[in-house]
Design a protein around this motif. Sequence first.
Motif, PDB file in Angstrom:
ATOM      1  N   ILE A  14     -50.522   5.618  26.039  1.00  0.00           N
ATOM      2  CA  ILE A  14     -49.256   5.370  26.739  1.00  0.00           C
ATOM      3  C   ILE A  14     -48.461   6.662  26.843  1.00  0.00           C
ATOM      4  CG2 ILE A  14     -47.086   4.079  26.682  1.00  0.00           C
ATOM      5  CD1 ILE A  14     -48.583   1.928  25.016  1.00  0.00           C
ATOM      6  N   PHE A  15     -48.366   7.377  25.731  1.00  0.00           N
ATOM      7  CA  PHE A  15     -47.596   8.616  25.680  1.00  0.00           C
ATOM      8  C   PHE A  15     -48.129   9.637  26.687  1.00  0.00           C
ATOM      9  CE2 PHE A  15     -46.639  12.790  23.751  1.00  0.00           C
ATOM     10  CZ  PHE A  15     -45.282  12.661  23.517  1.00  0.00           C
ATOM     11  N   ASP A  16     -49.464   9.691  26.834  1.00  0.00           N
ATOM     12  CA  ASP A  16     -50.078  10.652  27.750  1.00  0.00           C
ATOM     13  C   ASP A  16     -50.116  10.172  29.194  1.00  0.00           C
ATOM     14  OD1 ASP A  16     -50.508  12.420  25.676  1.00  0.00           O
ATOM     15  OD2 ASP A  16     -52.595  11.835  25.360  1.00  0.00           O
ATOM     16  N   GLY A  17     -49.636   8.957  29.446  1.00  0.00           N
ATOM     17  CA  GLY A  17     -49.603   8.447  30.806  1.00  0.00           C
ATOM     18  C   GLY A  17     -50.908   7.865  31.299  1.00  0.00           C
ATOM     19  N   ARG A  18     -51.894   7.689  30.412  1.00  0.00           N
ATOM     20  CA  ARG A  18     -53.156   7.088  30.822  1.00  0.00           C
ATOM     21  C   ARG A  18     -53.010   5.577  30.998  1.00  0.00           C
ATOM     22  NH1 ARG A  18     -57.929  10.047  30.180  1.00  0.00           N
ATOM     23  NH2 ARG A  18     -57.586  12.183  29.457  1.00  0.00           N
ATOM     24  N   LEU A  19     -52.085   4.986  30.260  1.00  0.00           N
ATOM     25  CA  LEU A  19     -51.726   3.586  30.444  1.00  0.00           C
ATOM     26  C   LEU A  19     -50.235   3.528  30.734  1.00  0.00           C
ATOM     27  CD1 LEU A  19     -53.656   1.817  27.521  1.00  0.00           C
ATOM     28  CD2 LEU A  19     -54.183   1.690  29.968  1.00  0.00           C
ATOM     29  N   ARG A  20     -49.872   2.796  31.781  1.00  0.00           N
ATOM     30  CA  ARG A  20     -48.470   2.704  32.184  1.00  0.00           C
ATOM     31  C   ARG A  20     -48.012   1.247  32.199  1.00  0.00           C
ATOM     32  NH1 ARG A  20     -46.633   7.513  33.974  1.00  0.00           N
ATOM     33  NH2 ARG A  20     -48.178   9.104  34.522  1.00  0.00           N
TER      34      ARG A  20
END
Length: 244
Positions: A37-43
């Motif tokens: 989530i933090f890396d933007g792979r899951l939004r």
Amino acid sequence: MSADAAAATGASLPPPGEAMVRRSSGEQAALYIRRLIFDGRLRQGDRVPQDEIARTLGVSRIPVREALLSLEREGWVTIRPHRGAFIGSLDEAAVRDHYALYGLVYGFAAQRAAERRTPETADRLGAVCDRLDGEDDPAVVARLNREFDGLIMKTASSPRLRAVLRAMVGIVPGNFFALVPGAVEVERAGSRTVLEAIAAGDGKAAASAYADMLQRQGDLVADLFKSRGLFTGRAADEADPAEH
């Protein structure tokens, strides 16, 4: 499923990092999902690819389910019966409250440490602060931070405090001081102020200094999450089912 969620499945999932060493399988899975989530792979609105996460971590789906239950309590995901787990909408106020609560707990420990201090206490805390002053390596700063907090907890001599802290989970998925801009500087200044209050035997000032330091760290985390878009968008319950 949205394009972002689809991109997070299969071979595109990154390997687990070193921060997962010596954690239980459930803790590993929770940290890994936070990192996605933090890396933007899951939004927000994306379905959590549970099978792919289990394969990537080399665990069964049971620890992944345990992690999702924990993450739901923390507000990271929403579990929808018979449909799966979806990335939720993080609450900025909850993030700030998280660090305010840390400040209250550590502030209480600092107050007790000021009341129960010995001459050696101030010397050892001062030595840690001196090392912090000349250190920029986030890994070393994290280790010194743990040493500083550990000395205060030991001096406070309160098993109940340790039990409370074990129930609290960090929300930055990795080395806090490497990931949060400005955190090292806040830690240096705040730790020095806490030290001075403890050395003077001023418990109230020590508690206030710790609460202030953790509030400032919380502000930095909130700003970072905001810059990464973690506070924006629709929650999973409001998203278009076609996007899932």
